[in-house]
Design a protein around this motif. Structure first.
Motif, PDB file in Angstrom:
ATOM      1  N   PRO A  19       0.643  -1.229  -0.001  1.00  0.00           N
ATOM      2  CA  PRO A  19       0.087  -0.097   0.131  1.00  0.00           C
ATOM      3  C   PRO A  19       0.805   1.323  -0.021  1.00  0.00           C
ATOM      4  CG  PRO A  19      -0.268  -1.069   2.104  1.00  0.00           C
ATOM      5  CD  PRO A  19       0.476  -1.899   1.194  1.00  0.00           C
ATOM      6  N   VAL A  20       1.304   1.687  -1.184  1.00  0.00           N
ATOM      7  CA  VAL A  20       2.339   2.777  -1.327  1.00  0.00           C
ATOM      8  C   VAL A  20       1.511   3.871  -2.091  1.00  0.00           C
ATOM      9  CG1 VAL A  20       4.313   3.748  -2.223  1.00  0.00           C
ATOM     10  CG2 VAL A  20       4.372   1.364  -1.288  1.00  0.00           C
ATOM     11  N   ALA A  21       1.638   5.031  -1.669  1.00  0.00           N
ATOM     12  CA  ALA A  21       0.789   6.187  -2.332  1.00  0.00           C
ATOM     13  C   ALA A  21       1.318   6.244  -3.798  1.00  0.00           C
ATOM     14  CB  ALA A  21       0.927   7.386  -1.688  1.00  0.00           C
ATOM     15  N   GLY A  22       0.275   6.516  -4.679  1.00  0.00           N
ATOM     16  CA  GLY A  22       0.424   6.523  -6.117  1.00  0.00           C
ATOM     17  C   GLY A  22       0.823   5.279  -6.949  1.00  0.00           C
ATOM     18  N   ARG A  23       0.888   4.156  -6.030  1.00  0.00           N
ATOM     19  CA  ARG A  23       0.855   2.767  -6.735  1.00  0.00           C
ATOM     20  C   ARG A  23      -0.182   1.807  -6.585  1.00  0.00           C
ATOM     21  NH1 ARG A  23       4.126  -1.331  -5.642  1.00  0.00           N
ATOM     22  NH2 ARG A  23       4.342  -1.600  -7.856  1.00  0.00           N
ATOM     23  N   VAL A  24      -1.039   2.164  -5.747  1.00  0.00           N
ATOM     24  CA  VAL A  24      -2.366   1.444  -5.508  1.00  0.00           C
ATOM     25  C   VAL A  24      -3.673   2.222  -5.621  1.00  0.00           C
ATOM     26  CG1 VAL A  24      -1.160  -0.419  -4.255  1.00  0.00           C
ATOM     27  CG2 VAL A  24      -2.103   1.703  -2.995  1.00  0.00           C
ATOM     28  N   LYS A  25      -4.756   1.333  -5.922  1.00  0.00           N
ATOM     29  CA  LYS A  25      -5.950   2.367  -5.972  1.00  0.00           C
ATOM     30  C   LYS A  25      -6.035   3.477  -6.656  1.00  0.00           C
ATOM     31  CE  LYS A  25      -7.704  -1.421  -4.526  1.00  0.00           C
ATOM     32  NZ  LYS A  25      -8.511  -2.374  -5.522  1.00  0.00           N
ATOM     33  N   ARG A  42      -4.304  -0.081   2.512  1.00  0.00           N
ATOM     34  CA  ARG A  42      -3.695  -0.824   3.616  1.00  0.00           C
ATOM     35  C   ARG A  42      -4.885  -1.396   4.700  1.00  0.00           C
ATOM     36  NH1 ARG A  42      -1.837   3.029   6.260  1.00  0.00           N
ATOM     37  NH2 ARG A  42      -3.398   3.220   7.824  1.00  0.00           N
ATOM     38  N   ALA A  43      -5.706  -0.647   4.954  1.00  0.00           N
ATOM     39  CA  ALA A  43      -6.915  -0.937   5.602  1.00  0.00           C
ATOM     40  C   ALA A  43      -7.589  -2.206   5.219  1.00  0.00           C
ATOM     41  CB  ALA A  43      -7.855   0.065   5.849  1.00  0.00           C
ATOM     42  N   ALA A  44      -7.988  -2.256   3.801  1.00  0.00           N
ATOM     43  CA  ALA A  44      -8.309  -3.362   3.208  1.00  0.00           C
ATOM     44  C   ALA A  44      -7.788  -4.685   3.242  1.00  0.00           C
ATOM     45  CB  ALA A  44      -8.836  -2.919   1.836  1.00  0.00           C
ATOM     46  N   LEU A  45      -6.282  -4.456   3.093  1.00  0.00           N
ATOM     47  CA  LEU A  45      -5.457  -5.649   3.143  1.00  0.00           C
ATOM     48  C   LEU A  45      -5.310  -6.216   4.565  1.00  0.00           C
ATOM     49  CD1 LEU A  45      -3.389  -7.296   2.092  1.00  0.00           C
ATOM     50  CD2 LEU A  45      -1.638  -5.453   1.978  1.00  0.00           C
ATOM     51  N   GLN A  46      -5.484  -5.345   5.328  1.00  0.00           N
ATOM     52  CA  GLN A  46      -5.235  -5.704   6.895  1.00  0.00           C
ATOM     53  C   GLN A  46      -6.409  -6.486   7.473  1.00  0.00           C
ATOM     54  OE1 GLN A  46      -4.114  -1.870   8.535  1.00  0.00           O
ATOM     55  NE2 GLN A  46      -2.533  -2.832   9.716  1.00  0.00           N
ATOM     56  N   ASP A  47      -7.654  -5.966   7.128  1.00  0.00           N
ATOM     57  CA  ASP A  47      -8.991  -6.666   7.115  1.00  0.00           C
ATOM     58  C   ASP A  47      -8.959  -7.912   6.391  1.00  0.00           C
ATOM     59  OD1 ASP A  47     -10.107  -4.934   8.630  1.00  0.00           O
ATOM     60  OD2 ASP A  47     -10.641  -3.574   6.802  1.00  0.00           O
ATOM     61  N   GLY A  69       5.529  -4.280   5.189  1.00  0.00           N
ATOM     62  CA  GLY A  69       5.583  -3.287   6.074  1.00  0.00           C
ATOM     63  C   GLY A  69       5.068  -3.744   7.374  1.00  0.00           C
ATOM     64  N   PRO A  70       4.976  -2.483   8.388  1.00  0.00           N
ATOM     65  CA  PRO A  70       4.247  -2.820   9.834  1.00  0.00           C
ATOM     66  C   PRO A  70       2.925  -3.354   9.711  1.00  0.00           C
ATOM     67  CG  PRO A  70       4.625  -0.646   9.404  1.00  0.00           C
ATOM     68  CD  PRO A  70       5.409  -1.117   8.278  1.00  0.00           C
ATOM     69  N   TRP A  71       2.276  -3.307   8.499  1.00  0.00           N
ATOM     70  CA  TRP A  71       1.009  -3.788   8.261  1.00  0.00           C
ATOM     71  C   TRP A  71       0.748  -5.399   8.351  1.00  0.00           C
ATOM     72  CZ3 TRP A  71       1.148  -6.315   3.857  1.00  0.00           C
ATOM     73  CH2 TRP A  71       2.211  -5.958   2.879  1.00  0.00           C
ATOM     74  N   LEU A  72       1.953  -5.758   8.102  1.00  0.00           N
ATOM     75  CA  LEU A  72       1.834  -7.464   8.095  1.00  0.00           C
ATOM     76  C   LEU A  72       1.781  -7.874   9.426  1.00  0.00           C
ATOM     77  CD1 LEU A  72       2.183  -9.635   5.886  1.00  0.00           C
ATOM     78  CD2 LEU A  72       4.688  -9.694   6.575  1.00  0.00           C
ATOM     79  N   PRO A  73       0.807  -8.774   9.503  1.00  0.00           N
ATOM     80  CA  PRO A  73       0.800  -9.497  10.867  1.00  0.00           C
ATOM     81  C   PRO A  73       1.582 -10.820  10.752  1.00  0.00           C
ATOM     82  CG  PRO A  73      -1.151 -10.123   9.495  1.00  0.00           C
ATOM     83  CD  PRO A  73      -0.321  -9.170   8.770  1.00  0.00           C
ATOM     84  N   GLU A  74       1.840 -11.310  12.066  1.00  0.00           N
ATOM     85  CA  GLU A  74       2.597 -12.709  12.220  1.00  0.00           C
ATOM     86  C   GLU A  74       1.568 -13.756  11.681  1.00  0.00           C
ATOM     87  OE1 GLU A  74       4.101 -13.562  15.926  1.00  0.00           O
ATOM     88  OE2 GLU A  74       5.117 -11.521  16.045  1.00  0.00           O
ATOM     89  N   GLY A  75       2.399 -14.832  11.249  1.00  0.00           N
ATOM     90  CA  GLY A  75       1.447 -15.838  10.654  1.00  0.00           C
ATOM     91  C   GLY A  75       1.122 -15.867   9.051  1.00  0.00           C
ATOM     92  N   ILE A  76       1.603 -14.937   8.401  1.00  0.00           N
ATOM     93  CA  ILE A  76       1.515 -14.736   6.974  1.00  0.00           C
ATOM     94  C   ILE A  76       2.824 -15.060   6.178  1.00  0.00           C
ATOM     95  CG2 ILE A  76       0.559 -13.699   5.105  1.00  0.00           C
ATOM     96  CD1 ILE A  76      -1.553 -14.121   6.735  1.00  0.00           C
TER      97      ILE A  76
END
Length: 214
Positions: A19-25, A42-47, A69-76
């Motif tokens: 989720p980098v500005a200018g590259r997504v959505k 980023r929010a959609a990906l986290q959900d 990035g820091p949005w990535l949870p453990e277990g993935i």
């Protein structure tokens, strides 16, 4: 990651851009700024990853274009996407693993663990297809992945889903449909998805951004 005892052997695959500005959505702009569009991505990906983590599966894999990035949870698990068009990248994601797999995108934050579990259940079918209202698809499940089923399918056009589903049935596979889910591509999509998934990060952020814009 090792599978839990009693968990199905299937793999959950999520294909996503960082989720980098200018590259997504980018179709969310100019209604939203590039940074706001990236924040919603980023929010959609986290959900989406929350739902993946809550679903019994043998493996949970993020096929990522960009850096974690820091949005990535453990277990993935994270693997890089290959080069090429979207059809080639989806085919390559399936080619990574030989067993049953369900592939979804990053932009259906309303997805639930129950839906994902259904798409990993191949006891009554050989393939699952999740249609999207725009003519595409949000999910594709294969009991026996075959990259050739995706290569050459025209992506991001109104008949993408029809062509992809025909590929499945023409291969002789039994196909069952998952419920239709709307992808977040446009501001109208974002509003509709937020309204039907009120408990998500995506809905909360969407409401915050819309309130700030008034």
């Amino acid at each position: 990651m090792s599978s839990h005892a009693g968990a199905p052997a299937g793999t959950l695959l999520v294909i996503a851009k960082a989720p980098v500005a200018g590259r997504v959505k980018t179709r969310l702009t100019p209604h939203f700024t590039p940074q706001q569009a990236a924040d919603m991505a980023r929010a959609a990906l986290q959900d989406t990853l929350d739902a993946v983590l809550a679903t019994p599966a043998g493996r949970r894999v993020l096929c990522l274009d960009g850096a974690p990035g820091p949005w990535l949870p453990e277990g993935i698990e994270v693997v890089p996407q290959c080069a090429g068009g979207l059809d080639a990248r989806l085919a390559a994601a399936f080619a990574l693993y030989g067993g049953p797999a369900l592939l979804i995108g990053m932009d259906t934050p309303q997805v639930t663990p129950e839906l994902l579990a259904e798409g990993l259940d191949f006891t009554r079918t050989e393939a699952w297809f999740g249609p999207a209202p725009d003519g595409g698809f949000w999910a594709l499940g294969l009991a026996e992945p075959d990259p050739a089923l995706l290569l050459g399918v025209p992506m991001s056009v109104p008949h993408t889903g029809r062509v992809q589903r025909l590929r499945l049935t023409s291969s002789g596979r039994a196909v069952r449909d998952l419920p239709a889910l709307r992808d977040v591509d446009t501001p109208d999509d974002a509003a509709q998805v937020a309204a039907c998934a009120p408990g998500t990060r995506f809905a909360a952020l969407h409401a915050e951004l819309c309130t700030a814009a008034r």
